[in-house]
Design an enzyme around this catalytic site. Structure first.
Site, PDB file in Angstrom:
ATOM      1  N   THR A   1       2.993  -0.663   8.696  1.00  0.00           N
ATOM      2  CA  THR A   1       3.502  -1.486   9.797  1.00  0.00           C
ATOM      3  C   THR A   1       3.876  -2.890   9.354  1.00  0.00           C
ATOM      4  O   THR A   1       4.559  -3.604  10.100  1.00  0.00           O
ATOM      5  CB  THR A   1       2.425  -1.633  10.884  1.00  0.00           C
ATOM      6  OG1 THR A   1       1.265  -2.224  10.278  1.00  0.00           O
ATOM      7  CG2 THR A   1       2.054  -0.291  11.502  1.00  0.00           C
TER       8      THR A   1
ATOM      9  N   CYS B   1       3.321  -2.697   3.968  1.00  0.00           N
ATOM     10  CA  CYS B   1       2.422  -1.584   4.289  1.00  0.00           C
ATOM     11  C   CYS B   1       3.135  -0.740   5.334  1.00  0.00           C
ATOM     12  O   CYS B   1       4.355  -0.885   5.499  1.00  0.00           O
ATOM     13  CB  CYS B   1       1.030  -2.055   4.725  1.00  0.00           C
ATOM     14  SG  CYS B   1       0.928  -2.907   6.306  1.00  0.00           S
TER      15      CYS B   1
ATOM     16  N   HIS C   1       7.261 -30.097  11.830  1.00  0.00           N
ATOM     17  CA  HIS C   1       6.646 -28.827  11.423  1.00  0.00           C
ATOM     18  C   HIS C   1       5.601 -29.031  10.333  1.00  0.00           C
ATOM     19  O   HIS C   1       4.675 -28.228  10.217  1.00  0.00           O
ATOM     20  CB  HIS C   1       7.723 -27.840  10.990  1.00  0.00           C
ATOM     21  CG  HIS C   1       8.713 -27.570  12.070  1.00  0.00           C
ATOM     22  ND1 HIS C   1       8.379 -26.932  13.245  1.00  0.00           N
ATOM     23  CD2 HIS C   1      10.020 -27.905  12.181  1.00  0.00           C
ATOM     24  CE1 HIS C   1       9.437 -26.871  14.018  1.00  0.00           C
ATOM     25  NE2 HIS C   1      10.452 -27.455  13.407  1.00  0.00           N
TER      26      HIS C   1
ATOM     27  N   HIS D   1      10.239 -23.152  10.084  1.00  0.00           N
ATOM     28  CA  HIS D   1       9.232 -23.842  10.899  1.00  0.00           C
ATOM     29  C   HIS D   1       7.805 -23.652  10.397  1.00  0.00           C
ATOM     30  O   HIS D   1       6.983 -24.550  10.588  1.00  0.00           O
ATOM     31  CB  HIS D   1       9.317 -23.353  12.354  1.00  0.00           C
ATOM     32  CG  HIS D   1      10.556 -23.830  13.052  1.00  0.00           C
ATOM     33  ND1 HIS D   1      10.808 -23.567  14.389  1.00  0.00           N
ATOM     34  CD2 HIS D   1      11.621 -24.556  12.606  1.00  0.00           C
ATOM     35  CE1 HIS D   1      11.967 -24.121  14.731  1.00  0.00           C
ATOM     36  NE2 HIS D   1      12.487 -24.708  13.671  1.00  0.00           N
TER      37      HIS D   1
ATOM     38  N   ASP E   1       0.872  -1.182   0.000  1.00  0.00           N
ATOM     39  CA  ASP E   1       0.000   0.000   0.000  1.00  0.00           C
ATOM     40  C   ASP E   1       0.911   1.235   0.000  1.00  0.00           C
ATOM     41  O   ASP E   1       2.142   1.130  -0.139  1.00  0.00           O
ATOM     42  CB  ASP E   1      -1.012  -0.041   1.160  1.00  0.00           C
ATOM     43  CG  ASP E   1      -0.412   0.302   2.516  1.00  0.00           C
ATOM     44  OD1 ASP E   1       0.836   0.482   2.613  1.00  0.00           O
ATOM     45  OD2 ASP E   1      -1.183   0.417   3.487  1.00  0.00           O
TER      46      ASP E   1
HETATM   47  C1  RB5 Z   1      -1.889   3.204   6.150  1.00  0.00           C
HETATM   48  O1  RB5 Z   1      -1.850   4.492   6.648  1.00  0.00           O
HETATM   49  C2  RB5 Z   1      -1.507   2.222   7.228  1.00  0.00           C
HETATM   50  O2  RB5 Z   1      -2.556   2.079   8.124  1.00  0.00           O
HETATM   51  C3  RB5 Z   1      -1.149   0.895   6.615  1.00  0.00           C
HETATM   52  O3  RB5 Z   1      -0.088   1.071   5.741  1.00  0.00           O
HETATM   53  C4  RB5 Z   1      -0.692  -0.183   7.566  1.00  0.00           C
HETATM   54  O4  RB5 Z   1       0.261   0.293   8.436  1.00  0.00           O
HETATM   55  C5  RB5 Z   1      -1.756  -0.911   8.266  1.00  0.00           C
HETATM   56  O5  RB5 Z   1      -1.501  -1.912   8.952  1.00  0.00           O
END
Ligand code: RB5
Length: 145
Positions: A66, A64, A132, A97, A7
């Protein structure tokens, strides 16, 4: 062949990882996004994960902000075992694993140098099988309950 997707929060890190993949001559298909314009991580995860499930691609690298949202989306897709990693040990052992077939990273969490280390160990670590495999089979059974 790898499947890449991000994203807007992971776009910049995806581009950095692509530079390294190009240097290594590792082939990939980039399922987007292709800019920092806001998009939804679930929409981005789906085609890349479908490419893995269909066998067109071997593994996915997903990004993304996070790494968490896109890993949650990926793990909703039958056949995907996605791991959100920001340390070397986890990236290694989720292959050894868990036989993970998608590595998820946060563009706001890991820098490009670490991300490349994570990708490298993820791509080069084989699944250990054995006990596993039984656990992987039980993960698959959860998809059908
Ligand atoms: C987008 O702003 C952010 O929420 C997305 O990239 C991600 O971190 C969500 O888990």
């Amino acid at each position: 062949m790898l499947a890449l997707a991000a994203d807007h929060g992971g776009y910049a890190l995806k581009e950095e990882v692509k530079k390294w993949l190009d240097e290594q001559k590792i082939p990939y298909e980039d399922f987007g996004t292709h800019s920092t314009e806001s998009v939804d991580y679930s929409d981005m995860a789906l085609p890349a994960c479908e490419a893995v499930v269909s066998g067109k691609c071997e593994k996915a690298l997903l990004f993304c902000g996070t790494g968490i949202g896109i890993s949650m989306a990926a793990n909703k897709i039958k056949g995907i075992r996605a791991a959100c990693c920001s340390d070397y040990f986890s990236a290694k052992y989720t292959r050894a694993h868990n036989d993970a077939n998608a590595l998820c990273m946060g563009g706001r969490v890991v820098g490009p140098g670490l991300a490349i280390e994570l990708v490298e160990v993820f791509l080069n670590t084989p699944f250990e099988g054995g006990r596993h495999q039984r656990r992987i089979d039980k993960l698959a059974a959860l998809e059908n309950r």
